[in-house]
Design a protein around this motif. Structure first.
Motif, short mmCIF file in Angstrom:
data_model
loop_
_atom_site.label_atom_id
_atom_site.label_comp_id
_atom_site.label_asym_id
_atom_site.label_seq_id
_atom_site.Cartn_x
_atom_site.Cartn_y
_atom_site.Cartn_z
N VAL A 46 0.83 -1.21 0.00
CA VAL A 46 0.00 0.00 0.00
C VAL A 46 0.86 1.26 0.00
N SER A 47 1.98 1.22 0.74
CA SER A 47 2.76 2.46 0.83
C SER A 47 3.72 2.66 -0.35
N MET A 48 3.88 1.62 -1.15
CA MET A 48 4.86 1.69 -2.24
C MET A 48 4.68 2.89 -3.19
N PRO A 49 3.46 3.10 -3.73
CA PRO A 49 3.31 4.21 -4.68
C PRO A 49 3.63 5.56 -4.05
N ASN A 91 11.40 -3.05 6.96
CA ASN A 91 12.18 -1.83 6.74
C ASN A 91 12.99 -1.92 5.47
N VAL A 92 13.59 -3.09 5.28
CA VAL A 92 14.40 -3.27 4.08
C VAL A 92 13.52 -3.15 2.84
N LEU A 93 12.30 -3.68 2.93
CA LEU A 93 11.40 -3.58 1.78
C LEU A 93 11.15 -2.13 1.42
N SER A 94 10.98 -1.29 2.46
CA SER A 94 10.71 0.11 2.12
C SER A 94 11.96 0.76 1.53
N ILE A 95 13.13 0.30 1.97
CA ILE A 95 14.36 0.81 1.34
C ILE A 95 14.42 0.36 -0.12
N TYR A 96 14.03 -0.90 -0.35
CA TYR A 96 14.04 -1.42 -1.73
C TYR A 96 13.08 -0.64 -2.61
N ASN A 97 11.97 -0.29 -1.98
CA ASN A 97 10.98 0.49 -2.69
C ASN A 97 11.55 1.77 -3.24
#
Ligand SMILES: Nc1ncnc2c1ncn2[C@@H]1O[C@H](COP(=O)(O)OP(=O)(O)OP(=O)(O)O)[C@@H](O)[C@H]1O
Ligand SMILES: [Mg+2]
Length: 572
Positions: free
Chosen positions: A175-178, A290-296
């Motif tokens: 959900v937060s990706m875009p 957290n890492v996913l959001s960094i990857y994002n």
């Protein structure tokens, strides 16, 4: 993945980093087991020595883990910094190949953000991959396996809990990706506004429009803040949810585990170990999120970086001619058409400039004068038609050789920070002081150096801030002259000179036996030219001597009349 090419170069440090991280994680997994032993054996039998031994083992594990982590961090930094540096080098190299089409599309502010911020995002993602991503799955799987060893049935609580946790985290991330992409775009916009404002700060002051600009900036930062807050809200759901799940799992473990302890199936230490493993899984998942959001963020940066790397100049350097063979016809345009983004600017231009001639170009603002001369040294390529220099199509010249023999003075004088010498030597690195002074003399810039104590070593600040408009123009003219070019192009380069200096400049230029193209808004600057091209909305409406144009070119007559008003206010 195009980044692999870059990581490959650092594969050894990446692998060492990985290995040490996993070793550290393995040590961490042993901790709950040692704790279980302390409780089940040490405390039960009241064996102080045993407790001390195991306690020391824990300290040993912690120290070893710390050392391993240090090694891992070191190699993660080596890898990420190395990849970042290489990316920046390649981007910079590519940007230097850009033609003006490319630079119109990717302007300086976005290139700067990409070169600086976006590379940092990639570096962060690489470092985090080595430091965290390897560890998280290892800890999760390791904890699950060890939990199974302790108790199969209780471990199933783990699996269900872990799956629910993973789903929640994934949902929140998706959900937060875009929003993250959006934030990056907003940052770009803010950097553009800041850059424009700071560059034009004097103009903004002059027009007393600071408040408007401040509001513009405020609006943009507010929009960015709002998105950040929105993402923050979504992500804030993460903690309560995950802790709720973990705590429910722990309650279940203690409840069912306690019953097992009563019937002798499990020991108290083992229950503690299970609870510890559950916590480890949670921590690993949080790290993972957290890492996913960094990857994002890195994903968005990745696209932007490779756009820079993969933007290819339209002006191709495929020509072979390296030396100029002079010929009667110096420059020839044959039915040349030119457009910016499909919008036609120059229409069917055909003319011949003979060797040694001085050609003036005049025409209203936006008539296409700069566009015309930008085609000669291939800042842009014509859409159709052909341009020849010395009877050879310009595309057959090696780009460097082509530009080497054309002295070009752009409309907007741009200087680099450094000394006067460094700026003029851009035209010719080998030029001696005498040659530099000679070029300055022709460009009417001699006293600029002679008046200064430091002479040629006088410092020029960034963009030539410490010089007047006319002084800047004279230095850029000198820079073009020091090349000893065969063709000299001045794009409105004396606009900031007073009439007297402009006149002197023309007298000096006259003595040079080279082909000259002089763009000017003033008829007085080009009256003496061998021929004058009159441009009107991208078309040539006159190509002749001043006297002739005064007879038969209406547009030229109008321009002339507007500059020589009836009350005798002539500038010459
Ligand atoms: N980089 C660009 N991208 C898109 N359009 C452009 C670009 N540069 C110029 N133009 C457009 O092309 C037209 C011709 O511009 P050009 O700069 O050649 O005019 P000019 O005759 O040199 O004007 P001036 O006397 O003001 O310097 C103008 O309408 C301008 O808006
Ligand atoms: Mg122009």
């Amino acid at each position: 993945m195009k980044l692999l090419k870059y990581i490959k170069e650092y594969r050894f440090s990446a692998i060492i980093g990985f290995v040490f991280k996993i070793a550290e994680a393995a040590l961490e997994l042993m901790v709950p087991l040692v704790m279980a032993d302390i409780i089940d054996i040490g405390i039960k039998t009241n064996d102080k020595n045993y407790i001390l031994m195991k306690g020391l083992t824990l300290v040993g594990l912690a120290i070893a883990g710390y050392l391993f982590a240090l090694v891992c961090q070191y190699y993660a930094s080596v890898t990420s910094q190395g990849v970042g540096t290489k990316l920046r080098e390649d981007m910079y190299h590519q940007i230097n190949r850009y033609d003006h089409h490319n630079l119109d599309k990717l302007s300086a502010p976005t290139l700067v953000t990409r070169l600086v911020n976006d590379v940092v995002q990639i570096q962060l993602a690489i470092a985090m991959t080595i430091r965290l991503t390897s560890r998280a799955p290892f800890i999760m799987i390791g904890s699950l396996v060890l939990a199974f060893f302790i108790s199969g049935p209780l471990a199933s609580i783990f699996i269900i809990g872990a799956v629910i946790l993973a789903v929640i985290m994934l949902a929140i991330t998706v959900v937060s990706m875009p929003y993250f992409n959006n934030i990056q775009k907003k940052l770009d916009r803010i950097s553009l506004i800041v850059r424009e404002n700071l560059n034009g700060i004097r103009v903004i002051r002059a027009f007393a429009s600071q408040n408007k600009e401040i509001d513009k900036f405020k609006n943009q930062t507010k929009e960015q803040k709002d998105i950040q807050v929105k993402v923050g809200r979504i992500q804030a759901l993460l903690n309560p949810f995950t802790y709720l799940i973990v705590n429910i799992a722990i309650v279940l473990i203690i409840y069912f585990g306690g019953r097992e302890v009563n019937v002798g199936g499990l020991s108290q230490g083992e229950i503690i170990a299970l609870v510890n493993y559950m916590n480890s899984i949670l921590l690993a998942l949080i790290v993972f999120a957290n890492v996913l959001s960094i990857y994002n963020k890195a994903g968005a940066s990745y696209t932007r970086i490779f756009e820079v790397l993969e933007t290819e100049p339209k002006v191709k350097d495929l020509g072979k001619i390296q030396t100029w063979h002079s010929s009667e016809n110096c420059i020839e345009f044959r039915n040349v058409n030119f457009a910016y983004n499909q919008k036609n600017i120059l229409h069917n231009l055909s003319f011949i400039i003979k060797k040694g001639e001085t050609i003036g170009i005049i025409g209203g603002t936006g008539a296409g004068k700069s566009s015309l001369v930008n085609l000669i040294n291939r800042f842009y390529d014509a859409v159709s038609g052909e341009i020849l220099i010395n009877d050879q199509p310009i595309k057959e010249y090696d780009l460097h050789s082509l530009r080497e023999d054309i002295g070009f003075v752009p409309q907007y004088a741009s200087l680099i920070s450094g000394t006067i010498r460094e700026n003029i030597q851009l035209g010719n690195q080998q030029a001696s002081d005498e040659e530099l002074m000679n070029a300055l003399k022709i460009a009417q810039g001699k006293e600029l150096v002679e008046d200064k104590i430091a002479g040629l070593d006088t410092i020029i600040e960034q963009g030539g801030k410490n010089l007047s408009g006319g002084q800047k123009q004279r230095l850029t003219i000198a820079r073009a002259l020091v090349k000893k070019p065969q063709i000299l192009i001045l794009d409105d380069s004396s606009s900031a000179l007073d009439y007297g200096t402009d006149y002197q400049l023309r007298q000096e230029l006259k003595k040079l036996d080279i082909t000259k193209i002089i763009i000017s808004q003033r008829t007085s600057s080009i009256e003496q030219a061998d021929k004058i091209i009159v441009l009107y909305h991208g078309e040539i409406v006159g190509f002749d001597k001043h006297e002739q144009l005064m007879k038969d070119c209406q547009i030229y007559q109008e321009i002339y009349a507007s500059q020589h008003s009836k009350d005798g206010d002539s500038h010459e």
